[in-house]
Design a protein around this motif. Structure first.
Motif, PDB file in Angstrom:
ATOM      1  N   ASP A 168       1.404  -5.444   2.728  1.00  0.00           N
ATOM      2  CA  ASP A 168       1.580  -5.826   1.498  1.00  0.00           C
ATOM      3  C   ASP A 168       0.182  -6.555   1.645  1.00  0.00           C
ATOM      4  O   ASP A 168      -0.673  -7.044   0.145  1.00  0.00           O
ATOM      5  N   VAL A 172      -0.893  -3.298  -0.990  1.00  0.00           N
ATOM      6  CA  VAL A 172      -0.343  -2.056  -1.443  1.00  0.00           C
ATOM      7  C   VAL A 172       1.249  -2.742  -1.316  1.00  0.00           C
ATOM      8  O   VAL A 172       1.576  -3.293  -0.547  1.00  0.00           O
ATOM      9  N   SER A 173       2.147  -1.624  -2.009  1.00  0.00           N
ATOM     10  CA  SER A 173       3.242  -1.820  -2.145  1.00  0.00           C
ATOM     11  C   SER A 173       4.183  -1.126  -1.092  1.00  0.00           C
ATOM     12  O   SER A 173       3.755  -0.003  -1.998  1.00  0.00           O
ATOM     13  N   ALA A 174       4.840  -1.556  -0.158  1.00  0.00           N
ATOM     14  CA  ALA A 174       5.464  -0.737   0.109  1.00  0.00           C
ATOM     15  C   ALA A 174       7.153  -1.111   0.273  1.00  0.00           C
ATOM     16  O   ALA A 174       7.648  -1.788   0.217  1.00  0.00           O
ATOM     17  N   ARG A 175       7.936   0.209   0.610  1.00  0.00           N
ATOM     18  CA  ARG A 175       9.040  -0.196   0.307  1.00  0.00           C
ATOM     19  C   ARG A 175       9.875  -0.090   2.007  1.00  0.00           C
ATOM     20  O   ARG A 175       9.068   1.207   2.606  1.00  0.00           O
ATOM     21  N   LEU A 187       5.518   4.922   1.117  1.00  0.00           N
ATOM     22  CA  LEU A 187       4.685   4.499  -0.013  1.00  0.00           C
ATOM     23  C   LEU A 187       4.983   6.109  -0.397  1.00  0.00           C
ATOM     24  O   LEU A 187       4.250   6.776  -0.170  1.00  0.00           O
ATOM     25  N   SER A 189       3.521   6.045  -4.403  1.00  0.00           N
ATOM     26  CA  SER A 189       2.341   5.476  -5.201  1.00  0.00           C
ATOM     27  C   SER A 189       0.909   6.698  -4.800  1.00  0.00           C
ATOM     28  O   SER A 189      -0.007   5.888  -3.771  1.00  0.00           O
ATOM     29  N   ASP A 192      -1.771   3.769  -4.137  1.00  0.00           N
ATOM     30  CA  ASP A 192      -1.336   2.478  -2.859  1.00  0.00           C
ATOM     31  C   ASP A 192      -1.875   2.981  -1.491  1.00  0.00           C
ATOM     32  O   ASP A 192      -2.118   3.300  -0.266  1.00  0.00           O
TER      33      ASP A 192
END
Length: 311
Positions: A168, A172-175, A187, A189, A192
């Motif tokens: 993050d 970058v957006s990570a789950r 990830l 996207s 991302d």
């Protein structure tokens, strides 16, 4: 070579810019794909197993560069899967415990660390190197021409959440998903994934993903247009069939010769060109008629036929 292997091969050739970054990368490599054993007080050994030659090369290179540790490498070929397995072992030795503390894997007086070694990650190059090592050890990236995503499999919730926070920090957006006792940092996207590849140092493969995304976007746009055109054509075909049926009813109920000139022209044109849309049909008339005018002729013809059929 798989797409994942190509990315890891490029990452194995990235030189960490500082000694702290090298330490951070080795720490995450050992943490993600290594197993630590201990016997008695302060006696430890490490086993690192991987199917990726780039990972094995990087572990050995960094271990020999940073520490004066005895290491051994065993390479085995799987007959079933036709792949190579690399086993790196660091046997019990006097320096190993202190080196594991330096790596942030051991905490003096507390045993094995649970989270990420924040003391090693004070600079962006160190954070990038740590994530790079984690991906090399436990990462997967799908071929961008298909169902695209990137993930890193790790164990330990604290470690997984710490790794998500590091990712993050690169914007970058990570789950985080839990899978059978382990954790997957996920990830999907394109933006991302490209940003993370660049942060880790895989700039060439990031460009490959960008090109694949552009091709996929063009292909999707073409497919959308084709589907829309097919749907429009189907609607036009259905409408033309209904209009031809209406003309047949008009011929039986009132006779086409009794219709106003504009409606007679419409009926003749429709019978001559059943494949055309209403707008295109209007262009065939002399003088041409707009789509709106043609639509009103259809409505007027329908009124005449229905009135005649009721009589």
């Amino acid at each position: 070579m798989s797409f994942t292997a190509e990315v890891k091969d490029e990452l194995s050739r990235v030189e960490a810019p500082t000694a702290a970054a090298e330490l951070a990368q080795l720490s995450s490599l050992i943490r993600v794909c290594g197993t630590m054993s201990f016997r008695g007080s302060g006696r430890y050994s490490i086993r690192i197993a991987t199917e990726t030659g780039a990972v094995a090369r990087t572990v050995i290179k960094l271990t020999h560069k940073i520490f004066d540790l005895e290491t051994s490498l065993t390479v085995r070929r799987s007959v079933l899967h036709k792949t190579r397995n690399y086993l790196i072992e660091m046997p019990e030795q006097d320096e190993l415990a202190a080196d594991l503390v330096r790596l942030g894997i051991l905490v003096p007086g507390h045993g094995l660390a649970t989270g990420v070694p924040t003391a090693l990650l004070g600079t962006r190059p160190a954070r990038e190197a740590f994530v790079r090592g984690a991906f090399m050890a436990g990462g997967f990236i799908a071929d961008p021409r298909g169902d695209f995503h990137l993930e890193i499999a790790v164990t330990g919730e604290d470690f997984a959440r710490g790794l998500v926070a590091l990712i993050d920090s690169f914007g970058v957006s990570a789950r985080l998903n839990r899978r059978r006792g382990a954790y997957a940092i996920y990830l999907k996207s394109f933006d991302d994934v490209i940003a993370l590849l660049r942060a880790m140092g895989a700039r060439r493969m990031a460009r490959v993903v960008e090109v694949a995304r552009a091709k996929k976007s063009v292909k999707n746009d073409v497919n959308r247009r084709v589907n829309a055109e097919m749907a429009n054509q189907a609607r036009s075909t259905d409408a033309a069939a209904s209009q031809l049926d209406l003309i047949e009813r008009a011929e039986k109920s009132v006779g086409l010769g009794s219709l106003p000139p504009a409606l007679r022209a419409f009926c003749a044109a429709r019978r001559a060109h059943p494949e055309l849309s209403l707008a295109a049909l209007g262009e065939e008339l002399d003088p041409p008629a707009s789509k709106s005018a043609m639509y009103h002729r259809v409505l007027r013809l329908q009124e005449i036929v229905e009135e005649a059929e009721r009589s």
